[in-house]
Design a protein around this motif. Structure first.
Motif, PDB file in Angstrom:
ATOM      1  N   GLN A 175       9.493  -1.009 -19.421  1.00  0.00           N
ATOM      2  CA  GLN A 175       8.183  -1.037 -18.793  1.00  0.00           C
ATOM      3  C   GLN A 175       8.161  -1.959 -17.580  1.00  0.00           C
ATOM      4  O   GLN A 175       7.525  -1.669 -16.577  1.00  0.00           O
ATOM      5  CB  GLN A 175       7.130  -1.536 -19.805  1.00  0.00           C
ATOM      6  N   HIS A 176       8.860  -3.078 -17.700  1.00  0.00           N
ATOM      7  CA  HIS A 176       8.658  -4.153 -16.730  1.00  0.00           C
ATOM      8  C   HIS A 176       9.932  -4.698 -16.117  1.00  0.00           C
ATOM      9  O   HIS A 176       9.891  -5.509 -15.212  1.00  0.00           O
ATOM     10  CB  HIS A 176       7.885  -5.291 -17.431  1.00  0.00           C
ATOM     11  N   GLY A 177      11.091  -4.270 -16.612  1.00  0.00           N
ATOM     12  CA  GLY A 177      12.322  -4.902 -16.164  1.00  0.00           C
ATOM     13  C   GLY A 177      12.540  -6.199 -16.915  1.00  0.00           C
ATOM     14  O   GLY A 177      11.944  -6.453 -17.964  1.00  0.00           O
ATOM     15  N   GLU A 178      13.420  -7.037 -16.381  1.00  0.00           N
ATOM     16  CA  GLU A 178      13.764  -8.274 -17.074  1.00  0.00           C
ATOM     17  C   GLU A 178      12.593  -9.256 -17.076  1.00  0.00           C
ATOM     18  O   GLU A 178      11.685  -9.187 -16.235  1.00  0.00           O
ATOM     19  CB  GLU A 178      14.970  -8.939 -16.424  1.00  0.00           C
ATOM     20  N   VAL A 179      12.618 -10.175 -18.014  1.00  0.00           N
ATOM     21  CA  VAL A 179      11.698 -11.309 -18.021  1.00  0.00           C
ATOM     22  C   VAL A 179      12.457 -12.494 -17.436  1.00  0.00           C
ATOM     23  O   VAL A 179      13.501 -12.892 -17.961  1.00  0.00           O
ATOM     24  CB  VAL A 179      11.219 -11.622 -19.450  1.00  0.00           C
ATOM     25  N   TYR A 180      11.923 -13.038 -16.361  1.00  0.00           N
ATOM     26  CA  TYR A 180      12.594 -14.166 -15.713  1.00  0.00           C
ATOM     27  C   TYR A 180      12.012 -15.457 -16.276  1.00  0.00           C
ATOM     28  O   TYR A 180      10.791 -15.639 -16.304  1.00  0.00           O
ATOM     29  CB  TYR A 180      12.383 -14.108 -14.199  1.00  0.00           C
ATOM     30  N   VAL A 181      12.890 -16.360 -16.736  1.00  0.00           N
ATOM     31  CA  VAL A 181      12.465 -17.597 -17.393  1.00  0.00           C
ATOM     32  C   VAL A 181      12.714 -18.781 -16.457  1.00  0.00           C
ATOM     33  O   VAL A 181      13.782 -18.902 -15.852  1.00  0.00           O
ATOM     34  CB  VAL A 181      13.221 -17.804 -18.713  1.00  0.00           C
ATOM     35  N   ILE A 217       0.815 -10.208  -4.137  1.00  0.00           N
ATOM     36  CA  ILE A 217      -0.109  -9.567  -5.074  1.00  0.00           C
ATOM     37  C   ILE A 217       0.524  -8.287  -5.580  1.00  0.00           C
ATOM     38  O   ILE A 217       0.891  -7.396  -4.801  1.00  0.00           O
ATOM     39  CB  ILE A 217      -1.479  -9.275  -4.412  1.00  0.00           C
ATOM     40  N   GLY A 218       0.693  -8.184  -6.885  1.00  0.00           N
ATOM     41  CA  GLY A 218       1.334  -7.011  -7.468  1.00  0.00           C
ATOM     42  C   GLY A 218       0.488  -5.764  -7.338  1.00  0.00           C
ATOM     43  O   GLY A 218      -0.723  -5.819  -7.105  1.00  0.00           O
ATOM     44  N   GLY A 219       1.140  -4.606  -7.491  1.00  0.00           N
ATOM     45  CA  GLY A 219       0.438  -3.340  -7.402  1.00  0.00           C
ATOM     46  C   GLY A 219       0.208  -2.912  -5.961  1.00  0.00           C
ATOM     47  O   GLY A 219       0.796  -3.451  -5.023  1.00  0.00           O
ATOM     48  N   GLY A 263       0.807  -1.208   0.000  1.00  0.00           N
ATOM     49  CA  GLY A 263       0.000   0.000   0.000  1.00  0.00           C
ATOM     50  C   GLY A 263       0.835   1.250   0.000  1.00  0.00           C
ATOM     51  O   GLY A 263       2.057   1.210   0.120  1.00  0.00           O
ATOM     52  N   VAL A 264       0.170   2.375  -0.158  1.00  0.00           N
ATOM     53  CA  VAL A 264       0.727   3.733  -0.181  1.00  0.00           C
ATOM     54  C   VAL A 264       1.386   4.025  -1.532  1.00  0.00           C
ATOM     55  O   VAL A 264       0.940   4.895  -2.273  1.00  0.00           O
ATOM     56  CB  VAL A 264       1.721   3.992   0.974  1.00  0.00           C
ATOM     57  N   VAL A 265       2.485   3.329  -1.852  1.00  0.00           N
ATOM     58  CA  VAL A 265       3.155   3.528  -3.132  1.00  0.00           C
ATOM     59  C   VAL A 265       3.621   2.176  -3.646  1.00  0.00           C
ATOM     60  O   VAL A 265       3.662   1.193  -2.902  1.00  0.00           O
ATOM     61  CB  VAL A 265       4.376   4.476  -3.020  1.00  0.00           C
ATOM     62  N   SER A 266       3.993   2.123  -4.919  1.00  0.00           N
ATOM     63  CA  SER A 266       4.556   0.904  -5.488  1.00  0.00           C
ATOM     64  C   SER A 266       6.054   0.858  -5.213  1.00  0.00           C
ATOM     65  O   SER A 266       6.634   1.800  -4.656  1.00  0.00           O
ATOM     66  CB  SER A 266       4.283   0.837  -6.990  1.00  0.00           C
ATOM     67  N   SER A 267       6.687  -0.228  -5.621  1.00  0.00           N
ATOM     68  CA  SER A 267       8.144  -0.403  -5.502  1.00  0.00           C
ATOM     69  C   SER A 267       8.628  -0.359  -4.057  1.00  0.00           C
ATOM     70  O   SER A 267       9.708   0.157  -3.763  1.00  0.00           O
ATOM     71  CB  SER A 267       8.886   0.667  -6.324  1.00  0.00           C
ATOM     72  N   LEU A 268       7.832  -0.925  -3.152  1.00  0.00           N
ATOM     73  CA  LEU A 268       8.248  -0.994  -1.748  1.00  0.00           C
ATOM     74  C   LEU A 268       9.090  -2.224  -1.449  1.00  0.00           C
ATOM     75  O   LEU A 268       9.620  -2.354  -0.349  1.00  0.00           O
ATOM     76  CB  LEU A 268       7.008  -1.002  -0.839  1.00  0.00           C
ATOM     77  N   GLY A 269       9.178  -3.134  -2.421  1.00  0.00           N
ATOM     78  CA  GLY A 269       9.991  -4.326  -2.197  1.00  0.00           C
ATOM     79  C   GLY A 269       9.217  -5.502  -1.664  1.00  0.00           C
ATOM     80  O   GLY A 269       9.740  -6.288  -0.860  1.00  0.00           O
ATOM     81  N   LYS A 270       7.964  -5.653  -2.112  1.00  0.00           N
ATOM     82  CA  LYS A 270       7.175  -6.813  -1.660  1.00  0.00           C
ATOM     83  C   LYS A 270       7.835  -8.118  -2.081  1.00  0.00           C
ATOM     84  O   LYS A 270       7.835  -9.098  -1.324  1.00  0.00           O
ATOM     85  CB  LYS A 270       5.751  -6.754  -2.238  1.00  0.00           C
ATOM     86  N   LEU A 314       4.494  -4.651   7.680  1.00  0.00           N
ATOM     87  CA  LEU A 314       5.910  -4.420   7.432  1.00  0.00           C
ATOM     88  C   LEU A 314       6.042  -2.982   6.945  1.00  0.00           C
ATOM     89  O   LEU A 314       5.544  -2.643   5.868  1.00  0.00           O
ATOM     90  CB  LEU A 314       6.451  -5.393   6.386  1.00  0.00           C
ATOM     91  N   CYS A 315       6.679  -2.157   7.733  1.00  0.00           N
ATOM     92  CA  CYS A 315       6.705  -0.724   7.467  1.00  0.00           C
ATOM     93  C   CYS A 315       8.058  -0.290   6.920  1.00  0.00           C
ATOM     94  O   CYS A 315       9.059  -0.284   7.644  1.00  0.00           O
ATOM     95  CB  CYS A 315       6.395   0.044   8.751  1.00  0.00           C
ATOM     96  N   ARG A 316       8.089   0.060   5.630  1.00  0.00           N
ATOM     97  CA  ARG A 316       9.316   0.553   5.009  1.00  0.00           C
ATOM     98  C   ARG A 316       9.565   1.988   5.465  1.00  0.00           C
ATOM     99  O   ARG A 316       8.658   2.824   5.476  1.00  0.00           O
ATOM    100  CB  ARG A 316       9.193   0.501   3.485  1.00  0.00           C
ATOM    101  N   MET A 317      10.824   2.282   5.834  1.00  0.00           N
ATOM    102  CA  MET A 317      11.152   3.613   6.332  1.00  0.00           C
ATOM    103  C   MET A 317      12.644   3.870   6.208  1.00  0.00           C
ATOM    104  O   MET A 317      13.437   2.929   6.078  1.00  0.00           O
ATOM    105  CB  MET A 317      10.700   3.759   7.785  1.00  0.00           C
ATOM    106  N   GLU A 318      12.999   5.153   6.250  1.00  0.00           N
ATOM    107  CA  GLU A 318      14.390   5.555   6.161  1.00  0.00           C
ATOM    108  C   GLU A 318      15.000   5.834   7.531  1.00  0.00           C
ATOM    109  O   GLU A 318      16.217   5.937   7.659  1.00  0.00           O
ATOM    110  CB  GLU A 318      14.517   6.812   5.288  1.00  0.00           C
ATOM    111  N   HIS A 319      14.164   6.008   8.538  1.00  0.00           N
ATOM    112  CA  HIS A 319      14.631   6.314   9.885  1.00  0.00           C
ATOM    113  C   HIS A 319      14.030   5.298  10.860  1.00  0.00           C
ATOM    114  O   HIS A 319      12.947   4.759  10.626  1.00  0.00           O
ATOM    115  CB  HIS A 319      14.222   7.734  10.289  1.00  0.00           C
ATOM    116  N   PRO A 320      14.708   5.032  11.984  1.00  0.00           N
ATOM    117  CA  PRO A 320      14.177   4.069  12.963  1.00  0.00           C
ATOM    118  C   PRO A 320      12.791   4.451  13.449  1.00  0.00           C
ATOM    119  O   PRO A 320      12.439   5.637  13.522  1.00  0.00           O
ATOM    120  CB  PRO A 320      15.212   4.141  14.104  1.00  0.00           C
TER     121      PRO A 320
END
Length: 544
Positions: A55-61, A140-142, A10-17, A208-214
């Protein structure tokens, strides 16, 4: 009985799920559990095979020939469990299969709807082939709230009701941003994201809360209170210095312990994290350093070469060497010849990766020529091997040598393949047919020449199995002429028809492969070709 962990963001994409799923799976695996990870992609493409790397990065085979999301690479690298076609599903594939059945009349006149038909298909995918597993992690993507992901969220909601009370778990990955002007971490985005998820009928068990500071204890309790989870189940996920330190970091924060507690498992064996201790020790305490230049066409987006990047790191781990990667756009060599020496002379190794299309091809050929003439360790992968063969042909007098991928040519050193043998028998394709799913995909055997360099790299093996993704092959009619120029074909398909590996015995390290070895490399089991390439680059660094 398999237990299911549903991972949303949630919140934004690319959080590293994907990285989070891989790390959690590795931690559960370290406790002796059997795990598998699956990816639900909401986009309408059947698979990412026809999508641009930008658009998508590499295709993993996978071994069984599926073109999948790059997150499956994380899954394999962190767990060592080979991904399968059944581990990645898209909205496009779901709707395609449902519409095909509807056209055949399989629904017996019923109105085909998102509920129950689409959601049933998603649930069937999630539950398939899980009899021998302890945990199935489903990413789940997105992000929560995306229109295209709603059928997947509904399927999760239904599964959480249909399965046993302690058989499912929801992990929600969110962002806790730091506002520098205020000097504060802000919990409101996480609260809103959890509220959005709850409105869809899904209550998260672990955050799981992604953050830059403790995360201060006060903010942790605040998140727990407003999001209706236990305070100890709010797991801070600070930015890590390396992706390979993430499993250890999450373990220290108690992620695996909280997941097991939520399942009612209180007697789990302690994790054996020795191999991750070794990986992090090798990564953070190198004894040497090399610079590898990757001459490609998608260098503007590193995710386009994600597995390649990690495989080079793994080669460094095998040699206790830090690998510095210089991403070089092959087109600059076509615009300015002086850039060739300026960019390539400082390097200890040159790698030309896979790709499609003519753009940048002459720059790649120039890179091969530089590596050959200056005795710089060279590694060509897929298109990189083809460029090495074209360069050798031109140096042998075939001035118009090229690939039919780039247009008509009088000297087709590389050409399209329309048939080949697989484990399922003869495979045939039309040159003007569909692009998606029509390449030579998945694991194929190759026979290695005795006493060859690559045979030694593979520990004396005479047969190997590697993953492929390509539509064009080196034309075997040119093999004799190329071998007279010193380019030896040391690996062939078992029937002797398709070139798989070339090498130069008169060169310190010059190897080209038609397959993609980066797809099978792991931090605790580096691929031998990358380990050998980095070792050669390390030797080169000591000469300059």
């Amino acid at each position: 009985m398999a237990r299911y962990i549903f991972i949303t963001g949630g919140v934004v994409s690319s959080l590293g799920k994907g990285l989070m799923a891989a790390s959690l799976a590795a931690l559960l695996q370290a406790r002796g559990y059997k795990v598998r990870i699956r990816k639900f992609d909401p986009y309408l493409n059947v698979d990412p095979g026809t999508m641009s790397p930008y658009q998508h990065g590499e295709v993993y085979v996978t071994d069984d020939g599926a073109e999948t999301d790059l997150d499956l690479g994380h899954y394999e690298r962190f767990t060592g469990v080979s991904a399968r076609q059944s581990d990645n599903i898209t909205s496009g594939r779901v709707y395609r299969d449902i519409i095909q059945r509807e056209r055949r009349g399989d629904y017996l006149g019923a109105t085909v709807q998102v509920i129950p038909h689409v959601t049933d298909e998603i649930k069937k995918f999630a539950l398939s082939d899980a009899d021998d597993l302890d945990f199935v992690l489903c990413e789940i993507g997105g992000t929560v709230g995306d229109i295209e992901s709603l059928p997947f969220m509904e399927a999760i909601r239904q599964l959480r009701n249909e399965l046993e009370p302690l058989q499912t778990l929801s992990v929600h990955v969110t962002l806790v941003p730091y506002i520098a002007a205020a000097g504060e971490l802000k919990t409101k985005p996480t609260q809103h994201s959890v509220r959005e998820l709850a409105s869809l009928g899904i209550k998260p068990d672990v955050l799981l809360c992604r953050m830059e500071h403790p995360l201060p204890e006060g903010e942790r309790r605040k998140i727990a209170q407003f999001c209706n989870v236990r305070a100890e189940a709010v797991i801070p996920a600070l930015d890590a210095p390396s992706i390979y330190s993430v499993p250890m970091q999450y373990h220290r924060e108690g992620l695996d312990e909280q997941v097991l507690k939520s399942f009612g498992i209180h007697d789990a064996p302690p994790p054996d994290l020795s191999r991750w201790d070794d990986v992090t020790d090798r990564y953070f305490n190198p004894e040497g350093e090399v610079t590898i230049g990757v001459v490609g066409k998608y260098v503007g987006l590193p995710d386009a070469y994600k597995s390649l990047n990690e495989a080079l790191v793994h080669g460094g781990l095998a040699n206790r060497t830090k690998v510095k990667i210089e991403w070089i756009d092959a087109e600059i060599f076509e615009q300015d010849d002086s850039e060739i020496a300026a960019q390539l002379e400082p390097l200890h190794g040159i790698l030309v990766p896979g790709g499609f299309g003519e753009r940048g091809s002459e720059g790649k050929i120039a890179s091969v020529r530089f590596a050959r003439e200056h005795s710089v360790p060279f590694f060509g992968i897929c298109l990189g091997m083809q460029m090495a063969c074209i360069e050798a042909a031109r140096s042998a007098g075939f001035e118009k040598a090229s690939s039919t991928e780039f247009g008509e040519t009088e000297q087709p050193v590389v050409g399209i393949i329309t048939e080949w043998m697989s484990q399922e028998g003869l495979q045939q394709r039309e040159s003007g047919g569909d692009l998606g799913g029509t390449m030579r995909l998945g694991a194929y055997d190759a026979s290695l020449a005795a006493n060859s360099h690559v045979s030694a790299i593979y520990g004396g093996a005479t047969t190997i199995s590697e993953r492929h993704r390509h539509r064009y092959e080196v034309n075997s009619a040119y093999i004799d002429a190329l071998e007279k120029q010193g380019l030896i074909f040391s690996g062939m398909s078992p029937d002797g028809l398709l070139p798989e590996i070339v090498e130069r015995p008169d060169h310190p390290w010059f190897v080209g492969v038609q397959f993609h070895p980066e797809l099978k490399s792991k931090p605790f089991d580096p691929h031998p070709l990358f380990a050998g390439f980095v070792a050669a680059a390390l030797a080169q660094s000591r000469l300059v």
